[in-house]
Design a protein around this motif. Structure first.
Motif, PDB file in Angstrom:
ATOM      1  N   GLU A  94       0.830  -1.209   0.000  1.00 54.74           N
ATOM      2  CA  GLU A  94       0.000   0.000   0.000  1.00 54.74           C
ATOM      3  C   GLU A  94       0.861   1.254   0.000  1.00 54.74           C
ATOM      4  O   GLU A  94       0.537   2.249  -0.663  1.00 54.74           O
ATOM      5  N   GLU A  95       1.968   1.222   0.747  1.00 51.77           N
ATOM      6  CA  GLU A  95       2.857   2.380   0.779  1.00 51.77           C
ATOM      7  C   GLU A  95       3.488   2.606  -0.592  1.00 51.77           C
ATOM      8  O   GLU A  95       3.571   3.740  -1.077  1.00 51.77           O
ATOM      9  N   GLU A  96       3.926   1.520  -1.234  1.00 49.25           N
ATOM     10  CA  GLU A  96       4.516   1.636  -2.567  1.00 49.25           C
ATOM     11  C   GLU A  96       3.498   2.160  -3.581  1.00 49.25           C
ATOM     12  O   GLU A  96       3.810   3.005  -4.425  1.00 49.25           O
ATOM     13  N   GLN A  97       2.257   1.658  -3.488  1.00 47.04           N
ATOM     14  CA  GLN A  97       1.214   2.106  -4.405  1.00 47.04           C
ATOM     15  C   GLN A  97       0.906   3.584  -4.214  1.00 47.04           C
ATOM     16  O   GLN A  97       0.672   4.320  -5.181  1.00 47.04           O
ATOM     17  N   PHE A  98       0.916   4.033  -2.956  1.00 43.56           N
ATOM     18  CA  PHE A  98       0.675   5.449  -2.694  1.00 43.56           C
ATOM     19  C   PHE A  98       1.760   6.313  -3.328  1.00 43.56           C
ATOM     20  O   PHE A  98       1.474   7.349  -3.935  1.00 43.56           O
ATOM     21  N   GLU A  99       3.011   5.888  -3.166  1.00 44.91           N
ATOM     22  CA  GLU A  99       4.122   6.663  -3.722  1.00 44.91           C
ATOM     23  C   GLU A  99       4.036   6.743  -5.244  1.00 44.91           C
ATOM     24  O   GLU A  99       4.514   7.697  -5.863  1.00 44.91           O
ATOM     25  N   LYS A 100       3.411   5.705  -5.865  1.00 45.76           N
ATOM     26  CA  LYS A 100       3.256   5.694  -7.322  1.00 45.76           C
ATOM     27  C   LYS A 100       1.935   6.318  -7.762  1.00 45.76           C
ATOM     28  O   LYS A 100       1.662   6.411  -8.960  1.00 45.76           O
ATOM     29  N   GLY A 101       1.100   6.709  -6.772  1.00 45.54           N
ATOM     30  CA  GLY A 101      -0.188   7.283  -7.108  1.00 45.54           C
ATOM     31  C   GLY A 101      -1.203   6.267  -7.573  1.00 45.54           C
ATOM     32  O   GLY A 101      -2.132   6.580  -8.316  1.00 45.54           O
ATOM     33  N   ILE A 102      -1.045   5.017  -7.115  1.00 46.67           N
ATOM     34  CA  ILE A 102      -1.933   3.930  -7.537  1.00 46.67           C
ATOM     35  C   ILE A 102      -2.833   3.552  -6.369  1.00 46.67           C
ATOM     36  O   ILE A 102      -2.401   3.493  -5.217  1.00 46.67           O
ATOM     37  N   THR A 103      -4.095   3.265  -6.653  1.00 46.91           N
ATOM     38  CA  THR A 103      -5.026   2.782  -5.640  1.00 46.91           C
ATOM     39  C   THR A 103      -5.571   1.432  -6.085  1.00 46.91           C
ATOM     40  O   THR A 103      -6.251   1.336  -7.118  1.00 46.91           O
ATOM     41  N   LYS A 104      -5.261   0.391  -5.317  1.00 43.81           N
ATOM     42  CA  LYS A 104      -5.734  -0.959  -5.619  1.00 43.81           C
ATOM     43  C   LYS A 104      -6.166  -1.640  -4.324  1.00 43.81           C
ATOM     44  O   LYS A 104      -5.713  -1.287  -3.243  1.00 43.81           O
ATOM     45  N   GLY A 105      -7.020  -2.636  -4.457  1.00 38.86           N
ATOM     46  CA  GLY A 105      -7.363  -3.462  -3.307  1.00 38.86           C
ATOM     47  C   GLY A 105      -6.188  -4.327  -2.905  1.00 38.86           C
ATOM     48  O   GLY A 105      -5.337  -4.667  -3.736  1.00 38.86           O
ATOM     49  N   ASP A 106      -6.120  -4.685  -1.623  1.00 41.51           N
ATOM     50  CA  ASP A 106      -4.983  -5.479  -1.142  1.00 41.51           C
ATOM     51  C   ASP A 106      -5.265  -6.971  -1.126  1.00 41.51           C
ATOM     52  O   ASP A 106      -4.439  -7.764  -0.700  1.00 41.51           O
ATOM     53  N   GLN A 107      -6.463  -7.360  -1.565  1.00 44.00           N
ATOM     54  CA  GLN A 107      -6.842  -8.776  -1.671  1.00 44.00           C
ATOM     55  C   GLN A 107      -6.644  -9.525  -0.347  1.00 44.00           C
ATOM     56  O   GLN A 107      -6.198 -10.675  -0.323  1.00 44.00           O
TER      57      GLN A 107
END
Length: 361
Positions: free
Chosen positions: A157-170
């Motif tokens: 989630e932290e990596e996705q935030f830094e990339k500006g991506i929002t995804k479910g964590d399954q």
């Protein structure tokens, strides 16, 4: 079976403990005697050594406040406090207002992710056990507070935030929280460690499943020895025109030390904070230690008009409630002949116990 002796010796050589299970060596108060009773079975216990406890409930129910109260009580007992704060809730001004001293025996660490929390706790416990061993009863006491589990991100989630991506964590977040808490259960079993976490609940979408209004996540429910469910009501002045605080409904949602699902309501005025004796009047009434007729309340030969327990009776009422619940204070009561419940002042015994509870002895 003679072979058991050799098996036990081999296991002990490998560092495993063989023998009777160990009860908690000590307990820290939650800051309120009735809450202590709900989760531990004793008015004078509360948060146990070697176990994990969670204050759980919806937003604004008082979770951080109670976690801060345990910090104050742990400091009174001489413990070093370690705070891992994921939501900036336990800042220095806030904890000072509760009575915590953030300048002494206090370590504050802001955290963002589940891996960070695991790293901090693992590093601290590794150093602690290296210096003091794993189960020295005379080692220093340390009290951890993690506030809150729900604000912690996974590394992904932290990596996705830094990339500006929002995804479910399954489901990864729940799995990682469960794994982290399970590892903490094993890590704090033997050293002089206590640990409190706070966590959110979510609305029950199926009222027929027996869970009630709020549902505790499986990650929290699985590992903890004690879960305190908190919900809040508004505390208003006598004219009911102004909100002056909160009324916390507390429930022993899970506990391994007493009967679960006991409930009480504790008032927390904004200006005064939580009175440790709040809620005790209702308990004493239910136990028959205090009686009432109409608007009058009776304690021995004393009486008063009003729904608040007078301060000069509070310590004595606590002593009698604890004695009636047949806990460890029995020995103290039997050796003391100064019990005089009709006195306007607490007895010498009650004063001694009250001082001990406050950490003054």
């Amino acid at each position: 079976m003679d072979f058991l002796k050799s098996v036990e010796k081999d296991l002990e050589k490998s560092g495993m403990h063989v023998g009777a299970s160990e009860p908690p060596r000590y307990w820290f108060s939650t800051g309120n005697y009735v809450l202590n009773k709900l989760i531990s079975g004793s008015f004078l216990k509360g948060v146990p050594q070697g176990r994990l406890i969670s204050f759980t409930g919806p937003s604004g129910a008082g979770k951080s406040f109670l976690a801060g109260s345990t910090l104050r009580e742990a400091q009174k007992a001489g413990a070093h406090c370690v705070v891992l704060d994921s939501e900036n809730a336990l800042d220095d001004d806030f904890v000072r207002g509760i009575g915590v001293d953030p300048d002494n025996n206090y370590t504050y660490i802001p955290v963002d992710t589940i891996p960070e929390v695991k790293k901090v706790v693992a590093a601290f416990l590794t150093g602690y056990k290296k210096e003091y061993g794993n189960s020295d009863p005379d080692a220093p006491k340390v009290h951890f507070v993690i506030d809150s589990l729900d604000m912690l991100l996974t590394a992904t989630e932290e990596e996705q935030f830094e990339k500006g991506i929002t995804k479910g964590d399954q489901g990864q977040r729940n799995k990682q929280l469960k794994a982290m808490l399970r590892s903490f259960v094993q890590a704090v079993k033997h050293p002089n460690i206590t640990m409190v976490v706070t966590s959110q609940v979510y609305k029950n979408q199926d009222v027929t499943n027996g869970e009630g209004v709020w549902v505790v996540s499986d990650a929290v429910k699985f590992s903890l020895s004690q879960i305190v469910m908190l919900t809040k009501l508004k505390l208003k002045n006598k004219a009911k025109t102004e909100v002056t605080g909160i009324r916390m409904k507390v429930e022993g949602y899970k506990t391994r030390f007493t009967k679960p699902f006991q409930t009480a309501t504790i008032e927390v005025p904004y200006d005064e904070g939580m009175d440790p004796y709040n809620g005790l009047l209702e308990v004493a009434l239910s136990m028959g230690i205090i009686t009432n007729r109409g608007a009058w309340y009776y304690f021995g030969e004393e009486k008063w008009n009003g729904k608040e327990l007078p301060a000069n009776y509070a310590a004595e009422v606590l002593v009698q409630c604890e004695a009636k619940s047949k806990t460890f204070l029995t020995a103290v009561l039997e050796e003391d002949e100064e019990d005089n419940p009709s006195s306007k002042e607490p007895s010498a015994k009650a004063k001694r116990i009250a001082k001990a509870l406050a950490g003054e002895d």
